[in-house]
Design a protein around this motif. Structure first.
Motif, short mmCIF file in Angstrom:
data_model
loop_
_atom_site.label_atom_id
_atom_site.label_comp_id
_atom_site.label_asym_id
_atom_site.label_seq_id
_atom_site.Cartn_x
_atom_site.Cartn_y
_atom_site.Cartn_z
N SER A 22 0.93 -1.24 0.04
CA SER A 22 -0.05 -0.09 -0.10
C SER A 22 0.81 1.18 -0.03
N ALA A 23 1.72 1.25 0.82
CA ALA A 23 2.74 2.28 0.81
C ALA A 23 3.49 2.68 -0.58
N ARG A 24 3.89 1.34 -1.34
CA ARG A 24 4.40 1.67 -2.85
C ARG A 24 3.49 2.16 -3.73
N PHE A 25 2.05 1.91 -3.51
CA PHE A 25 1.12 2.52 -4.23
C PHE A 25 1.13 3.82 -4.11
N VAL A 26 0.75 4.43 -2.82
CA VAL A 26 0.81 5.91 -2.68
C VAL A 26 1.90 6.58 -3.19
N LEU A 89 -10.42 8.05 -4.29
CA LEU A 89 -9.58 6.76 -4.16
C LEU A 89 -9.05 6.36 -3.00
N ILE A 90 -9.63 4.85 -2.84
CA ILE A 90 -9.27 4.40 -1.56
C ILE A 90 -8.36 3.04 -1.85
N VAL A 91 -7.15 3.06 -1.09
CA VAL A 91 -6.22 2.32 -1.10
C VAL A 91 -5.88 1.46 0.22
N ALA A 92 -6.56 0.30 0.16
CA ALA A 92 -6.64 -0.72 1.33
C ALA A 92 -5.30 -1.57 1.45
N GLY A 93 -4.63 -1.51 2.33
CA GLY A 93 -3.82 -2.71 2.55
C GLY A 93 -4.41 -3.61 3.70
N VAL A 94 -4.57 -4.81 3.12
CA VAL A 94 -5.56 -5.60 3.83
C VAL A 94 -4.91 -7.15 3.67
N PRO A 95 -4.28 -7.75 4.62
CA PRO A 95 -3.53 -9.32 4.71
C PRO A 95 -4.95 -9.98 4.84
N MET A 96 -4.55 -11.20 4.57
CA MET A 96 -5.43 -12.37 4.84
C MET A 96 -5.20 -13.04 6.05
N TYR A 97 -6.06 -13.14 6.99
CA TYR A 97 -5.99 -13.83 8.31
C TYR A 97 -6.92 -14.92 8.40
N ASN A 98 -6.61 -16.19 8.27
CA ASN A 98 -7.70 -17.18 8.54
C ASN A 98 -8.46 -17.15 7.47
N VAL A 142 -8.68 0.42 -4.15
CA VAL A 142 -7.91 -0.50 -4.83
C VAL A 142 -7.35 -1.50 -3.35
N ILE A 143 -7.43 -2.64 -3.68
CA ILE A 143 -7.19 -3.86 -2.42
C ILE A 143 -5.80 -4.30 -2.77
N LEU A 144 -4.79 -4.16 -1.74
CA LEU A 144 -3.62 -4.59 -1.97
C LEU A 144 -3.27 -5.60 -0.69
N SER A 145 -3.23 -6.99 -0.78
CA SER A 145 -3.19 -8.01 0.06
C SER A 145 -1.95 -8.80 0.04
N SER A 146 -1.80 -9.57 1.15
CA SER A 146 -0.60 -10.68 1.29
C SER A 146 -1.37 -11.83 2.10
N ARG A 147 -0.83 -12.84 1.66
CA ARG A 147 -1.05 -14.10 1.77
C ARG A 147 0.03 -15.05 2.25
N ALA A 196 9.82 -13.75 -2.62
CA ALA A 196 10.58 -12.67 -3.10
C ALA A 196 9.85 -12.43 -4.77
N ARG A 197 9.46 -13.48 -5.48
CA ARG A 197 9.32 -13.33 -6.83
C ARG A 197 7.65 -12.72 -6.68
N SER A 198 6.89 -13.20 -5.81
CA SER A 198 5.45 -12.80 -5.71
C SER A 198 5.58 -11.45 -5.19
N LEU A 199 6.29 -10.81 -4.33
CA LEU A 199 6.53 -9.47 -3.84
C LEU A 199 6.84 -8.56 -5.28
N ALA A 200 7.72 -9.00 -5.78
CA ALA A 200 8.38 -8.30 -7.05
C ALA A 200 7.30 -8.09 -8.31
N ASP A 201 6.50 -9.26 -8.57
CA ASP A 201 5.26 -9.16 -9.14
C ASP A 201 4.28 -8.51 -9.05
N ALA A 202 3.91 -8.28 -7.74
CA ALA A 202 2.97 -7.58 -7.06
C ALA A 202 3.28 -5.97 -7.04
N GLU A 203 4.59 -5.72 -6.82
CA GLU A 203 5.10 -4.33 -7.05
C GLU A 203 4.93 -4.04 -8.53
#
Length: 231
Positions: A22-26, A89-98, A142-147, A196-203
Motif C-alpha cells: 500500500s505504501a508503494r502504491f501511494v 480513491l481508497i487504497v486498502a492494505g488488507v492481509p489475509m488472516y485465516n 484498490v485492495i492490496l493484500s498478502s497471503r 520474493a518473486r511474488s512481492l516483485a510481481d505485485a510491485e
C-alpha cells in the motif's frame, strides 16, 4: 485533484507485506501526482470500535430523534464515513488472516456500511428496499493484500477459500463503490525465493496500475511527472 484515503489493516507494524504494497502504491502515485492529498488511517494500530447494540439502536434511529448519547455512540462512525465520502480513491492494505480480513478491518466495514449514510433503506419501497448512496460518486477502490499460502486467485487450487477480496468487493459494492482493483503477494509463510518473486510481481503490477490510473502510461517517454499526470 484526487483525494486518497490510505488504509492499513495489518497487525504487524514492521515486516508487513500489505503495508509495503500500500505504501508503494501511494508513493508511486505521488511521483506522478504530488499535489493529490492523502488521508491515512491505520485501522490495524487503532481499530475502530466494534458495532454494539447501542450502535445499532442509534444508527437505525432517525437523525432528528437521536439523543446526545446516540450521537456520541455514532461519532467515530460518522468520522469514518465522512473520510470515505470525501475520498476519490481508497487504497486498502488488507492481509489475509485465516482466509478472511483482519478483525479491525471488519470493524471498519461495519462502521462505514451505514444506513442513511452510505446505503438507503425503506421497507415500503417497491422492489428492492435497499440502495447504494455512493454509486454516483465515481470512487475507485484498490485492495492490496498478502497471503501466507498460495493459490488463492481464480482458478487456482484454493481460490474457494479466499474470503478477503470477495467480502471487501461485496461490502463496498453494496454502498456503490464498484470500480475495484486488487493485487496480492503470496508465499509469506514459505519465506523463500517464491515470496520474493511474488512481492516483485505485485510491485510491478502496482506500478502498472498507478500508471494506468494516473494516465502516466499514455504520456510521451521522458515527460515530467506532472505533465504525464495531466496528459
Amino acid at each position: 485533484m484526487t483525494t486518497i484515503l490510505h488504509l492499513d489493516a495489518s497487525a504487524r507494524q514492521t515486516g508487513s507485506h500489505s503495508r509495503r504494497l500500500s505504501a508503494r502504491f501511494v508513493r508511486r502515485w505521488h511521483e506522478a501526482r504530488p499535489e493529490d492529498p492523502v488521508v491515512y488511517r491505520d485501522v490495524g494500530r487503532q481499530p475502530p470500535a466494534p458495532v454494539t447494540a447501542a450502535w445499532i439502536e442509534a444508527a437505525f434511529t432517525r437523525p432528528e430523534q437521536r439523543t446526545p448519547a446516540m450521537e456520541a455512540v455514532l461519532g467515530e462512525s460518522d468520522r469514518l464515513v465522512d473520510e470515505l465520502i470525501a475520498a476519490d480513491l481508497i487504497v486498502a492494505g488488507v492481509p489475509m488472516y485465516n482466509f478472511g480480513v483482519p478483525a479491525p478491518f471488519k470493524a471498519y466495514i461495519d462502521n462505514v456500511v451505514r444506513v442513511g449514510r452510505t446505503f438507503g433503506f425503506d421497507r415500503s419501497r417497491a422492489g428492492e428496499p435497499y440502495w447504494p448512496l455512493l454509486a454516483d460518486m465515481e470512487k475507485t477502490l484498490v485492495i492490496l493484500s498478502s497471503r501466507g499460502d498460495h493459490g488463492y486467485d481464480r482458478p487456482e487450487r484454493i481460490a474457494h477459500m479466499n474470503h478477503v477480496e470477495p467480502s471487501i468487493r461485496t461490502a463496498f459494492g453494496y454502498i456503490g463503490i464498484t470500480d475495484v482493483h486488487s493485487i496480492a503477494a503470496e508465499y509469506d509463510e514459505y519465506r523463500d525465493a517464491r515470496l520474493a518473486r511474488s512481492l516483485a510481481d505485485a510491485e510491478r503490477r502496482i506500478d502498472a496500475l498507478v500508471d494506468s490510473l494516473t494516465g502516466a502510461q499514455d504520456a510521451e517517454p521522458g515527460a515530467p511527472a506532472m505533465l504525464r499526470a495531466c496528459a
